[in-house]
Design an enzyme around this catalytic site. Structure first.
Site, PDB file in Angstrom:
ATOM      1  N   SER A 151       0.877  -1.188   0.000  1.00 56.00           N
ATOM      2  CA  SER A 151       0.000   0.000   0.000  1.00 56.00           C
ATOM      3  C   SER A 151       0.904   1.224   0.000  1.00 56.00           C
ATOM      4  O   SER A 151       2.071   1.139   0.392  1.00 56.00           O
ATOM      5  CB  SER A 151      -0.841  -0.015   1.271  1.00 56.00           C
ATOM      6  N   TYR A 164      -2.537  -1.100  10.432  1.00 59.44           N
ATOM      7  CA  TYR A 164      -2.456  -1.303   8.974  1.00 59.44           C
ATOM      8  C   TYR A 164      -1.113  -0.820   8.432  1.00 59.44           C
ATOM      9  O   TYR A 164      -0.450  -1.524   7.671  1.00 59.44           O
ATOM     10  CB  TYR A 164      -3.617  -0.559   8.309  1.00 59.44           C
TER      11      TYR A 164
HETATM   12  P1  NAP Z   1     -11.554  -5.845   0.025  1.00 55.77           P
HETATM   13  O1  NAP Z   1     -12.468  -5.325  -1.062  1.00 55.77           O
HETATM   14  O2  NAP Z   1     -11.933  -5.603   1.435  1.00 55.77           O
HETATM   15  O3  NAP Z   1     -11.261  -7.417  -0.205  1.00 55.77           O
HETATM   16  C1  NAP Z   1     -10.473  -8.121   0.716  1.00 55.77           C
HETATM   17  C2  NAP Z   1     -10.423  -9.595   0.360  1.00 55.77           C
HETATM   18  O4  NAP Z   1      -9.610 -10.257   1.345  1.00 55.77           O
HETATM   19  C3  NAP Z   1     -11.775 -10.282   0.364  1.00 55.77           C
HETATM   20  O5  NAP Z   1     -11.835 -11.180  -0.727  1.00 55.77           O
HETATM   21  C4  NAP Z   1     -11.776 -11.044   1.678  1.00 55.77           C
HETATM   22  O6  NAP Z   1     -12.561 -12.216   1.622  1.00 55.77           O
HETATM   23  C5  NAP Z   1     -10.302 -11.408   1.801  1.00 55.77           C
HETATM   24  N1  NAP Z   1      -9.894 -11.745   3.157  1.00 55.77           N
HETATM   25  C6  NAP Z   1      -9.896 -10.952   4.253  1.00 55.77           C
HETATM   26  N2  NAP Z   1      -9.429 -11.636   5.321  1.00 55.77           N
HETATM   27  C7  NAP Z   1      -9.110 -12.876   4.883  1.00 55.77           C
HETATM   28  C8  NAP Z   1      -8.584 -14.024   5.502  1.00 55.77           C
HETATM   29  N3  NAP Z   1      -8.289 -14.072   6.805  1.00 55.77           N
HETATM   30  N4  NAP Z   1      -8.392 -15.143   4.747  1.00 55.77           N
HETATM   31  C9  NAP Z   1      -8.688 -15.132   3.422  1.00 55.77           C
HETATM   32  N5  NAP Z   1      -9.193 -14.067   2.776  1.00 55.77           N
HETATM   33  C10 NAP Z   1      -9.408 -12.958   3.501  1.00 55.77           C
HETATM   34  O7  NAP Z   1     -10.130  -5.239  -0.160  1.00 55.77           O
HETATM   35  P2  NAP Z   1      -9.435  -4.504  -1.408  1.00 55.77           P
HETATM   36  O8  NAP Z   1      -9.680  -3.055  -1.265  1.00 55.77           O
HETATM   37  O9  NAP Z   1      -9.743  -5.215  -2.677  1.00 55.77           O
HETATM   38  O10 NAP Z   1      -7.919  -4.751  -0.992  1.00 55.77           O
HETATM   39  C11 NAP Z   1      -7.187  -5.894  -1.374  1.00 55.77           C
HETATM   40  C12 NAP Z   1      -5.781  -5.731  -0.846  1.00 55.77           C
HETATM   41  O11 NAP Z   1      -5.258  -4.491  -1.313  1.00 55.77           O
HETATM   42  C13 NAP Z   1      -5.688  -5.662   0.678  1.00 55.77           C
HETATM   43  O12 NAP Z   1      -4.493  -6.265   1.099  1.00 55.77           O
HETATM   44  C14 NAP Z   1      -5.647  -4.166   0.951  1.00 55.77           C
HETATM   45  O13 NAP Z   1      -5.054  -3.861   2.171  1.00 55.77           O
HETATM   46  C15 NAP Z   1      -4.823  -3.713  -0.209  1.00 55.77           C
HETATM   47  N6  NAP Z   1      -4.959  -2.291  -0.543  1.00 55.77           N
HETATM   48  C16 NAP Z   1      -6.182  -1.748  -0.805  1.00 55.77           C
HETATM   49  C17 NAP Z   1      -6.251  -0.394  -1.176  1.00 55.77           C
HETATM   50  C18 NAP Z   1      -7.544   0.307  -1.491  1.00 55.77           C
HETATM   51  O14 NAP Z   1      -7.531   1.531  -1.617  1.00 55.77           O
HETATM   52  N7  NAP Z   1      -8.654  -0.402  -1.640  1.00 55.77           N
HETATM   53  C19 NAP Z   1      -5.091   0.354  -1.273  1.00 55.77           C
HETATM   54  C20 NAP Z   1      -3.869  -0.246  -0.985  1.00 55.77           C
HETATM   55  C21 NAP Z   1      -3.816  -1.580  -0.632  1.00 55.77           C
HETATM   56  P3  NAP Z   1     -13.943 -12.324   2.464  1.00 55.77           P
HETATM   57  O15 NAP Z   1     -14.956 -11.530   1.713  1.00 55.77           O
HETATM   58  O16 NAP Z   1     -14.256 -13.776   2.469  1.00 55.77           O
HETATM   59  O17 NAP Z   1     -13.670 -11.780   3.830  1.00 55.77           O
HETATM   60  C1  GCO Z   2      -7.322   4.239   4.697  1.00 58.86           C
HETATM   61  C2  GCO Z   2      -7.445   3.376   3.458  1.00 58.86           C
HETATM   62  C3  GCO Z   2      -6.097   2.841   3.077  1.00 58.86           C
HETATM   63  C4  GCO Z   2      -6.166   2.163   1.738  1.00 58.86           C
HETATM   64  C5  GCO Z   2      -4.864   1.936   1.086  1.00 58.86           C
HETATM   65  C6  GCO Z   2      -4.112   3.184   0.799  1.00 58.86           C
HETATM   66  O1  GCO Z   2      -8.156   4.113   5.580  1.00 58.86           O
HETATM   67  O2  GCO Z   2      -6.405   5.076   4.734  1.00 58.86           O
HETATM   68  O3  GCO Z   2      -8.335   2.335   3.626  1.00 58.86           O
HETATM   69  O4  GCO Z   2      -5.627   2.038   4.079  1.00 58.86           O
HETATM   70  O5  GCO Z   2      -6.859   0.948   1.823  1.00 58.86           O
HETATM   71  O6  GCO Z   2      -4.081   0.975   1.703  1.00 58.86           O
HETATM   72  O7  GCO Z   2      -3.138   2.889  -0.132  1.00 58.86           O
END
Ligand code: NAP
Ligand code: GCO
Length: 270
Positions: A151, A164
């Protein structure tokens, strides 16, 4: 090299990919991209309901051969079982994407140790567990790709997300360590560092206000991002194919930030 040979470096034909948490959001988009590039794709999620819903979404996109499994990636025994099933149903994992992640937005002094540790378990310990489960096979076969979904908060802090940022900062260094320890075995471990992406995880930060105006955090992010918008999960597709493919064979221990320029930008001048 011919044009065909160069473009072939991006092909994932004959490879097996496992995307943790590939139900929706970023994981789904990455899995879709790897599939489009030719990989056989497996994903896991926490419940039958999540897996069933996700399979319907994969099928709706024409990806009938994708398989989903229930697995809590924080549980080593479940992960070992998962890897064995993927190997039996497809083939050994060539590409692992540690995508599953959670966030808890709680001011640090109000956050319990249990909350802190759960975030670290899912966002940092689980990538260690799943990587450990696939690495011996990758070493035996002489190749492997691990992509850790980091991230921009692997680099930056912000109020209320102490666990986080600690976990994602740790994941960046775990990425470098896997590179250091296994680079000599032709295993590349890199990170993808998304900026602010419009998914379920960030939905609370984009909610419309009662008067219909945009959430202050939404306005803050758009102003903080040179691209002037939130990212879409699809923005991660090209970077994921690159890092999963032979096109990135000499890229190792790197985090590729996909953030519309946030990390390059000091913020809007007054
Ligand atoms: P999301 O929409 O909340 O999806 C998260 C996924 O992780 C879901 O499929 C969930 O499955 C699964 N999961 C959570 N806990 C788990 C566990 N213990 N075992 C197996 N699966 C699990 O998240 P997203 O926004 O797509 O993010 C995906 C990744 O990118 C994460 O690592 C997040 O931190 C990272 N990220 C996101 C952003 C952003 O802006 N969205 C930015 C930077 C990084 P269930 O539905 O079954 O719980
Ligand atoms: C927040 C956001 C972030 C994003 C992402 C940023 O609350 O600041 O959820 O954590 O998910 O990781 O890159």
């Amino acid at each position: 090299m011919t044009n065909a040979e160069i473009m072939n470096k991006f092909s994932l034909e004959g490879k097996t990919a496992l995307v943790t948490g590939g139900c929706y959001g970023i994981g789904f988009a990455i899995a879709h991209a790897l599939h489009a590039a030719g990989a056989a794709v497996a994903f896991c999620a926490t419940s039958d309901t999540s897996v069933e819903k996700a399979l319907a979404a994969y099928h709706a996109e024409g990806m009938d051969d994708v398989k989903g499994y229930v697995c809590d990636v924080t549980k080593e025994a479940e992960v070992k079982d998962l890897i064995a099933k993927v190997e039996k149903d497809f083939a050994p994992v060539d590409i692992l994407v540690n995508n599953a992640g959670i966030i808890k937005r709680i001011p640090m002094c109000d956050m319990t140790v249990e909350d802190f540790e759960r975030v670290v378990q899912v966002d940092l310990t689980a990538p260690f567990i799943v990587s450990k489960a696939v690495l011996p096979g990758m070493i035996d076969r002489g190749h492997g790709k691990i992509i850790n979904v980091c991230s921009i908060l692997s680099e930056l802090g912000r109020e209320t997300v102490a666990a986080y940022t600690a976990a994602k900062g740790g994941l960046k260094l775990l990425t470098q360590n896997i590179c250091s320890e296994f680079g000599g075995k032709n295993i590349q471990c890199n990170g993808i560092g998304p900026g602010y992406i419009a998914t379920q995880q960030t939905a609370p930060l984009r909610e419309r206000q009662p008067d219909g105006s945009r959430h202050p955090f939404d306005q803050f992010i758009v102003g903080r991002t040179p691209a002037g918008r939130w990212g879409e999960a699809e923005d991660l597709m090209g970077p994921a194919i690159f890092l999963a493919s032979d096109a990135s064979n000499f890229v190792n221990g790197h985090v590729l930030y996909v953030d519309g320029g946030v990390l390059a930008y000091i913020g809007k001048q007054p």
